[in-house]
Write a protein that holds these residues in place. Structure first.
Motif, PDB file in Angstrom:
ATOM      1  N   ARG A 120      14.873  24.788 -29.225  1.00 58.80           N
ATOM      2  CA  ARG A 120      13.571  25.452 -29.133  1.00 58.80           C
ATOM      3  C   ARG A 120      13.154  26.007 -30.490  1.00 58.80           C
ATOM      4  O   ARG A 120      12.004  25.873 -30.909  1.00 58.80           O
ATOM      5  CB  ARG A 120      13.651  26.568 -28.091  1.00 58.80           C
ATOM      6  CG  ARG A 120      12.304  27.177 -27.765  1.00 58.80           C
ATOM      7  CD  ARG A 120      12.403  28.177 -26.620  1.00 58.80           C
ATOM      8  NE  ARG A 120      13.176  29.339 -27.038  1.00 58.80           N
ATOM      9  CZ  ARG A 120      14.056  29.957 -26.281  1.00 58.80           C
ATOM     10  NH1 ARG A 120      14.306  29.523 -25.073  1.00 58.80           N
ATOM     11  NH2 ARG A 120      14.693  31.007 -26.728  1.00 58.80           N
ATOM     12  N   GLU A 124      19.988  25.009 -26.167  1.00 54.65           N
ATOM     13  CA  GLU A 124      18.565  25.101 -25.836  1.00 54.65           C
ATOM     14  C   GLU A 124      17.851  26.002 -26.825  1.00 54.65           C
ATOM     15  O   GLU A 124      16.736  25.722 -27.248  1.00 54.65           O
ATOM     16  CB  GLU A 124      18.386  25.653 -24.424  1.00 54.65           C
ATOM     17  CG  GLU A 124      18.761  24.692 -23.332  1.00 54.65           C
ATOM     18  CD  GLU A 124      18.613  25.311 -21.954  1.00 54.65           C
ATOM     19  OE1 GLU A 124      17.967  26.378 -21.840  1.00 54.65           O
ATOM     20  OE2 GLU A 124      19.141  24.732 -21.004  1.00 54.65           O
ATOM     21  N   TRP A 125      18.484  27.113 -27.184  1.00 55.00           N
ATOM     22  CA  TRP A 125      17.868  28.059 -28.102  1.00 55.00           C
ATOM     23  C   TRP A 125      17.659  27.428 -29.472  1.00 55.00           C
ATOM     24  O   TRP A 125      16.597  27.566 -30.069  1.00 55.00           O
ATOM     25  CB  TRP A 125      18.766  29.293 -28.213  1.00 55.00           C
ATOM     26  CG  TRP A 125      18.163  30.391 -29.008  1.00 55.00           C
ATOM     27  CD1 TRP A 125      17.280  31.325 -28.575  1.00 55.00           C
ATOM     28  CD2 TRP A 125      18.390  30.661 -30.388  1.00 55.00           C
ATOM     29  NE1 TRP A 125      16.954  32.165 -29.599  1.00 55.00           N
ATOM     30  CE2 TRP A 125      17.620  31.782 -30.724  1.00 55.00           C
ATOM     31  CE3 TRP A 125      19.169  30.075 -31.374  1.00 55.00           C
ATOM     32  CZ2 TRP A 125      17.608  32.319 -31.996  1.00 55.00           C
ATOM     33  CZ3 TRP A 125      19.150  30.620 -32.633  1.00 55.00           C
ATOM     34  CH2 TRP A 125      18.383  31.725 -32.938  1.00 55.00           C
ATOM     35  N   ASN A 173      12.116  23.147 -32.761  1.00 54.64           N
ATOM     36  CA  ASN A 173      10.827  22.616 -32.353  1.00 54.64           C
ATOM     37  C   ASN A 173       9.685  23.515 -32.807  1.00 54.64           C
ATOM     38  O   ASN A 173       8.633  23.052 -33.220  1.00 54.64           O
ATOM     39  CB  ASN A 173      10.764  22.418 -30.836  1.00 54.64           C
ATOM     40  CG  ASN A 173      11.591  21.228 -30.389  1.00 54.64           C
ATOM     41  OD1 ASN A 173      11.885  20.341 -31.181  1.00 54.64           O
ATOM     42  ND2 ASN A 173      11.975  21.242 -29.126  1.00 54.64           N
ATOM     43  N   GLU A 174       9.899  24.842 -32.715  1.00 53.38           N
ATOM     44  CA  GLU A 174       8.883  25.772 -33.177  1.00 53.38           C
ATOM     45  C   GLU A 174       8.672  25.641 -34.684  1.00 53.38           C
ATOM     46  O   GLU A 174       7.544  25.690 -35.165  1.00 53.38           O
ATOM     47  CB  GLU A 174       9.296  27.202 -32.834  1.00 53.38           C
ATOM     48  CG  GLU A 174       9.183  27.522 -31.368  1.00 53.38           C
ATOM     49  CD  GLU A 174       9.695  28.911 -31.031  1.00 53.38           C
ATOM     50  OE1 GLU A 174      10.031  29.676 -31.958  1.00 53.38           O
ATOM     51  OE2 GLU A 174       9.758  29.225 -29.825  1.00 53.38           O
TER      52      GLU A 174
END
Length: 102
Positions: free
Chosen positions: A93, A89-90, A96-97
């Protein structure tokens, strides 16, 4: 007589149940350790360019895997119930950022 036998039986059952709980707790801790170890090994295999894309430095891998540091210190840290950041997940994320910044 029957009461004594029932009490002894209950004590034996409680001892076995306590051992099972201890064994389960040990197993959960062991699996968490294995998961964190595998995550750290995966991150260590990435080259410095990819780590930089994720926003981390090689020296921060252990802290990130154990949930002691998030990539963005101002962001709300999402952690799993074990306290360590869920690596997939990290990373998702983080990527995506990066994509939204471009």
């Amino acid at each position: 007589m029957t009461t004594i036998i029932l009490k002894q039986s209950l004590k034996t059952h409680q001892k076995k149940n306590g051992f099972r709980k201890s064994l389960k707790a040990f197993w959960r801790r062991f699996l968490k350790w294995q998961h964190r170890r595998a995550a750290a090994m995966t991150l260590r295999q990435l080259d410095d360019r990819l780590l930089k894309d994720l926003g981390i430095h090689r020296s921060e891998i252990t802290a990130i895997v154990h949930g002691l540091r998030d990539r963005n210190p101002n962001a709300t840290r999402k952690t799993s119930s074990e306290g360590a950041i869920n690596l997939s997940e990290w990373m998702e994320r983080s990527l995506n950022e990066k994509a939204t910044e471009r």
